[in-house]
Design a protein around this motif. Structure first.
Motif: not given
Length: 105
Positions: A19-45
């Motif tokens: 069950h914990n493995i399945m929930m961990g996989i689901k959590t990974l699927e819900d995450k955004d790509p790290a590159a987009l999160r990093m760019c969102a820190l620096f690309m400001n409106e």
């Protein structure tokens, strides 16, 4: 670990582990790509405070980009934002993949 529990007929422990493995996989699927999160820190409106982190604003940016753009240019941009990031990435990749350990054998 779940396999070991199954072999020992510890079905409750196996079920919890799976069950914990399945929930961990689901959590990974819900995450955004790290590159987009990093760019969102620096690309400001315009008018956005670059000294304040806002998860909601980051989510809005990523949702907007995801509709229109490919991820690969964001990965390149993110890698260029942080000096020596690619060196650390390669080292982390090799350390985490076990390639260095295989070379030493």
């Amino acid at each position: 670990m779940a396999w070991e529990y199954m072999n020992q007929l510890k079905l409750g422990e196996a079920a919890v582990t799976l069950h914990n493995i399945m929930m961990g996989i689901k959590t990974l699927e819900d995450k955004d790509p790290a590159a987009l999160r990093m760019c969102a820190l620096f690309m400001n409106e315009e008018g956005e405070d670059p000294t304040t982190f806002d998860e909601g604003k980051m989510r809005e940016k990523i949702d907007c980009w995801g509709k229109e753009l490919l991820v690969s240019p964001f990965f390149q941009f993110a890698a260029n934002l942080v000096p020596d990031w690619i060196v650390a990435y390669r080292k982390g990749f090799h350390d985490g993949s076990g390639e260095e350990a295989e070379k030493e054998k």
